[in-house]
Design an enzyme around this catalytic site. Structure first.
Site, PDB file in Angstrom:
ATOM      1  CB  CYS A  90      52.167  48.112  45.557  1.00  9.76           C
ATOM      2  SG  CYS A  90      52.219  49.528  47.071  1.00  9.76           S
ATOM      3  CB  CYS A 104      49.188  51.297  45.452  1.00  8.01           C
ATOM      4  SG  CYS A 104      48.969  49.515  45.624  1.00  8.01           S
ATOM      5  CE  LYS A 146      45.561  54.104  43.177  1.00 11.89           C
ATOM      6  NZ  LYS A 146      44.920  52.502  43.192  1.00 11.89           N
ATOM      7  CE1 TYR A 154      39.753  47.998  45.653  1.00 14.62           C
ATOM      8  CE2 TYR A 154      38.908  45.804  44.360  1.00 14.62           C
ATOM      9  CZ  TYR A 154      39.237  46.649  45.541  1.00 14.62           C
ATOM     10  OH  TYR A 154      38.871  46.133  46.782  1.00 14.62           O
ATOM     11  CD  GLU A 183      41.649  52.580  42.191  1.00 16.75           C
ATOM     12  OE1 GLU A 183      41.488  52.386  43.218  1.00 16.75           O
ATOM     13  OE2 GLU A 183      42.874  52.018  41.617  1.00 16.75           O
ATOM     14  CG  HIS A 201      29.057  69.861  63.967  1.00 16.60           C
ATOM     15  ND1 HIS A 201      28.419  69.320  63.053  1.00 16.60           N
ATOM     16  CD2 HIS A 201      28.740  71.220  63.911  1.00 16.60           C
ATOM     17  CE1 HIS A 201      27.494  70.439  62.543  1.00 16.60           C
ATOM     18  NE2 HIS A 201      27.959  71.520  63.031  1.00 16.60           N
ATOM     19  CD  GLU A 233      28.613  66.263  61.862  1.00 18.72           C
ATOM     20  OE1 GLU A 233      28.064  66.255  63.105  1.00 18.72           O
ATOM     21  OE2 GLU A 233      29.018  67.257  61.440  1.00 18.72           O
TER      22      GLU A 233
HETATM   23  P1  NDP Z   1      39.077  43.254  39.014  1.00 16.83           P
HETATM   24  O1  NDP Z   1      39.005  41.869  39.469  1.00 16.83           O
HETATM   25  O2  NDP Z   1      38.853  44.114  40.067  1.00 16.83           O
HETATM   26  O3  NDP Z   1      38.003  43.637  37.891  1.00 16.83           O
HETATM   27  C1  NDP Z   1      38.098  42.953  36.817  1.00 16.83           C
HETATM   28  C2  NDP Z   1      37.227  43.511  35.786  1.00 16.83           C
HETATM   29  O4  NDP Z   1      37.298  43.191  34.509  1.00 16.83           O
HETATM   30  C3  NDP Z   1      35.762  43.253  36.177  1.00 16.83           C
HETATM   31  O5  NDP Z   1      34.936  44.117  35.995  1.00 16.83           O
HETATM   32  C4  NDP Z   1      35.517  41.957  35.268  1.00 16.83           C
HETATM   33  O6  NDP Z   1      34.076  41.819  35.028  1.00 16.83           O
HETATM   34  C5  NDP Z   1      36.397  42.330  33.983  1.00 16.83           C
HETATM   35  N1  NDP Z   1      36.568  41.332  33.279  1.00 16.83           N
HETATM   36  C6  NDP Z   1      37.359  40.067  33.613  1.00 16.83           C
HETATM   37  N2  NDP Z   1      37.263  39.288  32.507  1.00 16.83           N
HETATM   38  C7  NDP Z   1      36.803  39.775  31.493  1.00 16.83           C
HETATM   39  C8  NDP Z   1      36.768  39.773  30.248  1.00 16.83           C
HETATM   40  N3  NDP Z   1      37.227  38.412  29.533  1.00 16.83           N
HETATM   41  N4  NDP Z   1      36.131  40.407  29.310  1.00 16.83           N
HETATM   42  C9  NDP Z   1      35.542  41.589  29.789  1.00 16.83           C
HETATM   43  N5  NDP Z   1      35.700  41.878  31.177  1.00 16.83           N
HETATM   44  C10 NDP Z   1      36.362  41.125  31.844  1.00 16.83           C
HETATM   45  O7  NDP Z   1      40.381  43.516  38.389  1.00 16.83           O
HETATM   46  P2  NDP Z   1      41.443  44.813  38.318  1.00 16.83           P
HETATM   47  O8  NDP Z   1      42.389  44.432  37.253  1.00 16.83           O
HETATM   48  O9  NDP Z   1      40.658  45.959  38.285  1.00 16.83           O
HETATM   49  O10 NDP Z   1      42.353  44.794  39.464  1.00 16.83           O
HETATM   50  C11 NDP Z   1      43.217  43.604  40.174  1.00 16.83           C
HETATM   51  C12 NDP Z   1      43.024  43.777  41.617  1.00 16.83           C
HETATM   52  O11 NDP Z   1      43.851  44.609  42.234  1.00 16.83           O
HETATM   53  C13 NDP Z   1      41.675  43.936  42.506  1.00 16.83           C
HETATM   54  O12 NDP Z   1      40.782  42.791  42.528  1.00 16.83           O
HETATM   55  C14 NDP Z   1      42.150  44.432  43.591  1.00 16.83           C
HETATM   56  O13 NDP Z   1      42.261  43.494  44.591  1.00 16.83           O
HETATM   57  C15 NDP Z   1      43.601  44.981  43.314  1.00 16.83           C
HETATM   58  N6  NDP Z   1      43.691  46.578  43.209  1.00 16.83           N
HETATM   59  C16 NDP Z   1      43.291  47.085  44.275  1.00 16.83           C
HETATM   60  C17 NDP Z   1      43.290  48.790  44.150  1.00 16.83           C
HETATM   61  C18 NDP Z   1      43.076  49.423  45.431  1.00 16.83           C
HETATM   62  O14 NDP Z   1      42.786  48.729  46.657  1.00 16.83           O
HETATM   63  N7  NDP Z   1      42.326  50.756  45.485  1.00 16.83           N
HETATM   64  C19 NDP Z   1      43.492  49.361  43.034  1.00 16.83           C
HETATM   65  C20 NDP Z   1      43.794  48.349  41.982  1.00 16.83           C
HETATM   66  C21 NDP Z   1      43.748  47.130  41.973  1.00 16.83           C
HETATM   67  P3  NDP Z   1      33.111  40.826  36.055  1.00 16.83           P
HETATM   68  O15 NDP Z   1      32.884  41.827  37.321  1.00 16.83           O
HETATM   69  O16 NDP Z   1      31.863  40.853  35.000  1.00 16.83           O
HETATM   70  O17 NDP Z   1      33.732  39.751  36.459  1.00 16.83           O
END
Ligand code: NDP
Length: 454
Positions: free
Chosen positions: A45, A50, A53, A180, A184, A437, A442
Site C-alpha cells: 500500500c 495505493c 498510485k 483495478y 487505474e 444542494h 444529492e
Molecule cells: P484484479 O483481480 O482486479 O484484475 C486482474 C485482471 O487481470 C482481470 O481483468 C483479469 O481478467 C485479468 N487476468 C487475470 N489473469 C489473466 C491472464 N492469464 N491473462 C490475461 N488477463 C488476465 O487484479 P489487479 O491486479 O488489478 O488488482 C489486485 C487486487 O488489488 C484487486 O483485486 C484489489 O483487491 C486490489 N486493488 C485495489 C485497489 C483499490 O482499492 N482502488 C487498487 C489496486 C488494487 P478476468 O476479469 O477475465 O479474470
C-alpha cells in the site's frame, strides 16, 4: 506475558495488516513482539500501491483541471510534466511514510528486523542471517505480488511494482488486464499524456462491478482517449527497433514503448515453509484461515492479501487488529467482511458498495434507481462527462442493497453512503434525508421512481 519464548508474537511482513497487528499486540496487549520485513516498511500500500498510485492519479488530473480553469476564464497554460521532479518528490514522500511506520512500531515497543524471515516450526522463525527466535504466535502478513502469465516475450513487460521507477514517461503504452490496477494505470498514463491502449480478455473491464457502472467508466475512459480493446489478449511480445511489438490474439500487431501487465496478484508464500508444517494453502497459494484468521496450525495466523479474502488495505488492517484484539487483548473479534466499500481510481472514479444490479436480481425481487447527468462544474467548462448515481433496493425489505457511483470524487462519496448501507438503511431512509444542494450526491436522496423493477 509469557517469557518461555523469545517473543509472544512474531510478525512476518511489515505491510498494513502486519504493522497494525504488531502495534496493537505490543502497545495495547502488552505482548513482546518482533517483526521482520525483507523490503521496505509499509508494504504494498505505502511503497508500491495505493499511496504512490493516488499521488500519480492527482498528478494526472492537472491537464484537465487546467483546461477547465481556462474554460472558466483563467489565463493559464499547460506545459509538460517534469516527471523526474515529480518522481523525486514521490520518493521523498514514501521515505517520510516509511519512517513514520518505523517510528510507530518503535514507540509501540516492537523489535523490527530488516530481513526475510521463514517459519521453522509452529513456534520458531528464522531470519535470512540464520538467527532463530522462538515465539508463542506467528502472524503471516506477507501480502502478494503481481502475477504475469507465461507467454513469449514476457520479460519485456513491466508490472505496477516498476511503474513508479520509470526514468521517463513512454509515448505509447499498452496496459494488459481489466481489473483495478490495469484500469487505474490506463487512466493515469492517459492523463499524463501517454497514448494508451488497454487489452482485456473479457467482454467488459472491471468484472465483478455493477454492469451499468463499469460500462459507464469504460465509455468515459474511451471518450478520454484510451483505446480499450475487449476480447483481446497478448499472444506474444517482440522487441523491435521502433519499440515493443504486441501480437494480439485477434491477429493485430501494434508497437509500444511500454507494456504494463496488471493481470492480478498472487499471495507471497513461496519458501516460507508453511506447507511442510501443515498450514493449508488454497489453489492460488493463499493461506487458508478461519474467521479468526487462524490457520490449521493453532499458533500460526495470517492476515491481509496473503489470505486472498478481500485484498484491500483497510480490510488487512481490520484483520490485523481483530487478530491482536482476540489473541492479545482478550477481546474476541472477527474481522467483518460483509458490505466492504471500495473505489477504483479511474477517471472517472467508481465507488461501490454491496450488490450489483445483476447480483441483486439473482438474489430476489429488487428495484433499481439510477440517475445519469452532466454535473454542473464540468458542464460549465464545456465537458460532456456524465456521472452515475445508482441504488439497488430490495423490493421486500426496502433495504438499500447496493450503491454505485461513477464520477469525480466517487471514492469520497461512497465512503459516506457506505455508513448508511452498512447500517441497513432503507430507500425511504435515503428519501427522508434532505438533499444538500447543489451537489452531485444529492441525487442519491432525490430519486423517486425506479428505472427498473425485477
Ligand atoms: P484484479 O483481480 O482486479 O484484475 C486482474 C485482471 O487481470 C482481470 O481483468 C483479469 O481478467 C485479468 N487476468 C487475470 N489473469 C489473466 C491472464 N492469464 N491473462 C490475461 N488477463 C488476465 O487484479 P489487479 O491486479 O488489478 O488488482 C489486485 C487486487 O488489488 C484487486 O483485486 C484489489 O483487491 C486490489 N486493488 C485495489 C485497489 C483499490 O482499492 N482502488 C487498487 C489496486 C488494487 P478476468 O476479469 O477475465 O479474470
Amino acid at each position: 506475558m509469557t517469557l518461555d519464548f523469545d517473543f509472544d508474537l512474531f510478525v512476518i511482513g511489515g505491510g498494513s495488516g502486519g504493522v497494525r497487528a504488531a502495534r496493537i499486540a505490543a502497545s495495547e496487549g502488552g505482548a513482546k513482539v518482533g517483526l521482520a520485513e525483507e523490503s521496505r516498511m509499509g508494504g504494498t500500500c505505502v511503497i508500491r500501491g495505493c499511496v504512490p498510485k493516488k499521488l500519480m492519479v492527482f498528478a494526472s488530473e492537472y491537464p484537465d483541471m487546467i483546461a477547465d480553469a481556462k474554460a472558466y476564464g483563467w489565463d493559464v497554460q499547460s506545459g509538460p510534466l517534469d516527471w523526474r521532479g515529480f518522481r523525486s518528490k514521490l520518493e521523498a514522500e514514501l521515505d517520510r511514510l516509511e519512517t513514520a511506520y518505523r517510528n510507530t512500531l518503535k514507540s509501540a515497543g516492537v523489535t523490527v528486523y530488516d530481513a526475510r524471515a521463514v517459519v521453522v516450526d509452529p513456534h520458531c522463525v528464522r531470519l535470512a542471517d540464520g538467527r532463530e527466535f522462538s515465539t508463542k504466535h506467528i502472524l503471516i502478513a506477507t501480502g502478494g505480488q503481481p502475477f504475469v502469465p507465461q507467454f513469449e516475450g514476457r520479460e519485456l513487460a513491466i508490472t505496477s511494482n516498476d511503474i513508479f521507477h520509470l526514468d521517463a514517461l513512454p509515448k505509447r503504452a499498452l496496459v494488459v488486464g481489466g481489473g483495478y490496477i490495469a484500469s487505474e494505470f490506463a487512466c493515469i498514463l492517459n492523463g499524463l499524456g501517454v497514448k494508451v491502449s488497454q487489452y482485456y480478455r473479457g467482454a467488459q473491464i472491471l468484472r465483478g462491478f455493477d454492469d451499468e457502472a463499469r460500462g459507464h467508466v469504460a465509455n468515459q475512459m474511451a471518450a478520454n482517449g484510451i483505446a480499450i480493446h475487449c476480447g483481446t489478449d497478448v499472444e506474444r511480445l517482440e522487441q523491435r527497433e521502433g519499440g515493443i511489438c504486441a501480437v494480439a490474439t485477434d491477429g493485430s500487431t501494434a508497437e509500444f514503448d511500454l507494456v504494463l501487465y496488471a493481470t492480478g496478484r498472487v499471495p507471497n508464500v513461496a519458501g516460507l515453509g508453511l506447507e511442510a508444517l501443515g498450514v493449508g494453502l488454497g489453489r492460488r497459494g493463499e493461506v487458508l484461515v478461519d474467521d479468526w484468521s487462524q490457520t490449521a496450525v493453532p499458533s500460526i495466523y495470517a492476515v491481509g492479501d496473503v489470505t486472498d479474502r478481500i485484498n484491500l488495505t483497510p480490510v488487512a488492517i481490520r484483520e490485523g487488529h481483530a487478530f491482536a484484539d482476540t489473541v492479545f487483548r482478550g477481546i474476541a473479534t472477527k474481522a467483518d467482511h460483509d458490505l466492504v466499500a471500495s473505489a477504483v481510481f479511474t477517471q472517472p472514479e467508481l465507488g461501490s458498495i454491496g450488490l450489483s444490479e445483476e447480483a441483486a436480481r439473482e438474489a430476489g425481487p429488487c428495484e433499481i434507481y439510477a440517475a445519469s447527468f452532466r454535473p454542473m462544474r464540468s458542464l460549465f467548462a464545456g465537458r460532456q462527462d456524465k456521472v452515475l448515481m445508482k441504488l439497488v433496493v430490495c423490493a421486500t425489505t426496502r433495504r438499500v442493497l447496493g450503491c454505485h457511483i461513477v464520477g469525480p470524487n466517487a471514492g469520497e462519496m461512497i465512503q459516506l453512503a457506505a455508513i448508511a448501507v452498512k447500517m441497513g438503511a432503507t430507500k425511504e431512509d435515503f428519501d427522508r434525508t434532505v438533499a444538500v444542494h447543489p451537489t452531485m450526491s444529492e441525487e442519491l436522496v432525490t430519486m423517486r421512481k425506479p428505472v427498473r423493477i425485477f
